[in-house]
Design an enzyme around this catalytic site. Structure first.
Site, PDB file in Angstrom:
ATOM      1  N   GLU A 115       5.734   2.856  -6.112  1.00 16.51           N
ATOM      2  CA  GLU A 115       4.433   2.936  -6.795  1.00 16.51           C
ATOM      3  C   GLU A 115       3.976   4.379  -7.026  1.00 16.51           C
ATOM      4  O   GLU A 115       2.839   4.596  -7.418  1.00 16.51           O
ATOM      5  CB  GLU A 115       3.355   2.223  -5.977  1.00 16.51           C
ATOM      6  CG  GLU A 115       3.511   0.736  -5.878  1.00 16.51           C
ATOM      7  CD  GLU A 115       3.247   0.020  -7.177  1.00 16.51           C
ATOM      8  OE1 GLU A 115       3.383   0.656  -8.252  1.00 16.51           O
ATOM      9  OE2 GLU A 115       2.938  -1.163  -7.133  1.00 16.51           O
ATOM     10  N   GLY A 172       0.813  -1.210   0.000  1.00 14.62           N
ATOM     11  CA  GLY A 172       0.000   0.000   0.000  1.00 14.62           C
ATOM     12  C   GLY A 172       0.847   1.260   0.000  1.00 14.62           C
ATOM     13  O   GLY A 172       2.025   1.232   0.373  1.00 14.62           O
ATOM     14  N   ASN A 173       0.267   2.348  -0.454  1.00 13.00           N
ATOM     15  CA  ASN A 173       0.947   3.637  -0.419  1.00 13.00           C
ATOM     16  C   ASN A 173      -0.068   4.771  -0.458  1.00 13.00           C
ATOM     17  O   ASN A 173      -1.184   4.605  -0.925  1.00 13.00           O
ATOM     18  CB  ASN A 173       2.004   3.774  -1.532  1.00 13.00           C
ATOM     19  CG  ASN A 173       1.680   2.941  -2.733  1.00 13.00           C
ATOM     20  OD1 ASN A 173       0.816   3.308  -3.520  1.00 13.00           O
ATOM     21  ND2 ASN A 173       2.325   1.779  -2.853  1.00 13.00           N
TER      22      ASN A 173
HETATM   23 ZN   LIG Z   1       0.047  -2.748  -4.399  1.00 11.81          ZN
END
Ligand SMILES: [Zn+2]
Length: 371
Positions: free
Chosen positions: A172, A125-126
């Site tokens: 990301e 996640g980000n």
């Molecule tokens: Zn991801």
């Protein structure tokens, strides 16, 4: 201290960084025009390997300084770097303003929410927030969202070059940046892997509409973008066709991305989608049909959504025929094949076609047999 000369390389990829590391290098000498991939840059930073350009006096620790990298346009988005030059020069001082400090705290709080709700696993996640025209605060790579502190965050420009913060930014970030470039209203992006929504993403299906009002208002129709390797420019660009008219997109075989006007709101959409997918799956286990909100009641919800200024592809009346308010024609399915208005080809998958042909054949044969 050991330096490895890679000035002959136009591109420095992860495998080059890894072999330099295995060879015990503490610094790598590169030419000024060398392009560095984000994963290679993150790897160098994590292993404290300095990057030194062949121009004299341009030494830089990959973890602490990105000046040398920026000067050499060390970006995996080489094609976009020309455009970057014409943009407003990024202002690193924005990272230390009272607004930035408040945003950093909000990002950490949202990170904890994501972890507590099991939307992120490991370092997954980000989260990011666009604080200026060419400045985006984001989470670092390889840190659990539960453990985030404001000191862990960094700031990048719209091309992904890190301009502030000591920890390397998430690999990301390009996914978030494509959304900021495409949607002026998007101020924050949250990417995570909530299990029930991701279950849809790995089957290539989307949930039906007109079941729960909150979902209609805050999310609505969900799009699904095609699978590409995470962290690549190709992956980041998969969401472009969807994000103007969807604040929430399923990422095939991966997870979800949501954007909003605040970090908190972007996370809300992830919660709304995840709970909706979960509830549908629970309802399906009851073995009775799901009752649906009518099209008319759905129009009321859409009107509320418009007032709130939230995007929905169903506002596009020119595409209303293909983007029906609901999928009432498929009453008992909780996992629908995406329609053209979700950005897909609209062609049913091979397996669906076969199932359709079989059900039609069975019905015809049954009717013949009854006569
Ligand atoms: Zn991801």
């Amino acid at each position: 201290m050991k330096s490895i000369d890679l000035t002959g390389h136009k591109l420095l990829a992860m495998r080059d960084a890894q072999s330099a590391h295995s060879a015990g290098a503490t610094s790598i000498l590169v030419c000024e025009k060398c392009v560095l991939t984000p994963s290679a840059r993150d790897f160098l930073a994590q292993n404290n390997i300095a990057l030194v350009t062949s121009a004299p006096g341009k030494a830089a620790s990959a973890s602490a300084q990105v000046d040398a990298a920026r000067a050499a346009q060390l970006s995996a988005h080489g094609a976009n770097s020309g455009a970057a030059l014409s943009k407003t020069a990024p202002n690193p001082r924005l990272f230390f303003t009272p607004e930035a400090e408040a945003i950093k705290k909000e990002i950490c709080a949202v990170g904890r929410k994501l972890w507590m709700r099991q939307f992120v696993d490991g370092n997954g996640g980000n989260i990011s927030y666009r604080i200026g025209p060419n400045e985006v605060i984001c989470t670092p790579t390889l840190v659990s969202k539960f453990d985030l502190t404001p000191e862990d965050l960094s700031m990048v420009d719209l091309e992904g070059n890190q301009i502030a913060g000591t920890k390397p930014r998430t690999s990301e970030i390009f996914l978030h940046l494509e959304i900021y470039k495409a949607v002026s209203e998007a101020k924050s992006c949250v990417h995570c892997h909530p299990p029930h929504a991701t279950a849809y993403a790995i089957t290539g299906r989307v949930p039906p509409n007109l079941v729960i009002p909150e979902f209609e208002v805050f999310v609505g129709k969900v799009a699904i973008s095609p699978y590409k390797t995470p962290g690549t420019a190709e992956f980041a660009q998969t969401v472009i066709p969807y994000v103007k008219q969807h604040n929430t997109v399923l990422l095939a075989n991966h997870g979800i991305i949501c954007w909003g006007d605040t970090v908190t709101h972007a996370e809300w959409y992830a919660e709304v989608l995840e709970t909706y997918c979960w509830t549908l799956m629970l309802a399906a286990q009851l073995g009775v049909p799901i009752s649906r909100i009518t099209e008319e009641q759905g129009s009321d919800l859409l009107a509320i959504k418009k007032k709130l200024g939230l995007p929905d592809i169903r506002f596009d009346t020119s595409r209303m025929k293909e983007c029906q308010l609901s999928d009432l024609e498929v009453p008992n399915s909780i996992a629908l094949t995406p329609t053209p208005c979700d950005g897909s080809t609209g062609r049913p998958a091979e397996a669906d076609l076969e199932a359709l042909i079989k059900s039609v054949t069975d019905a015809v044969m049954g009717a013949i047999g009854e006569k």
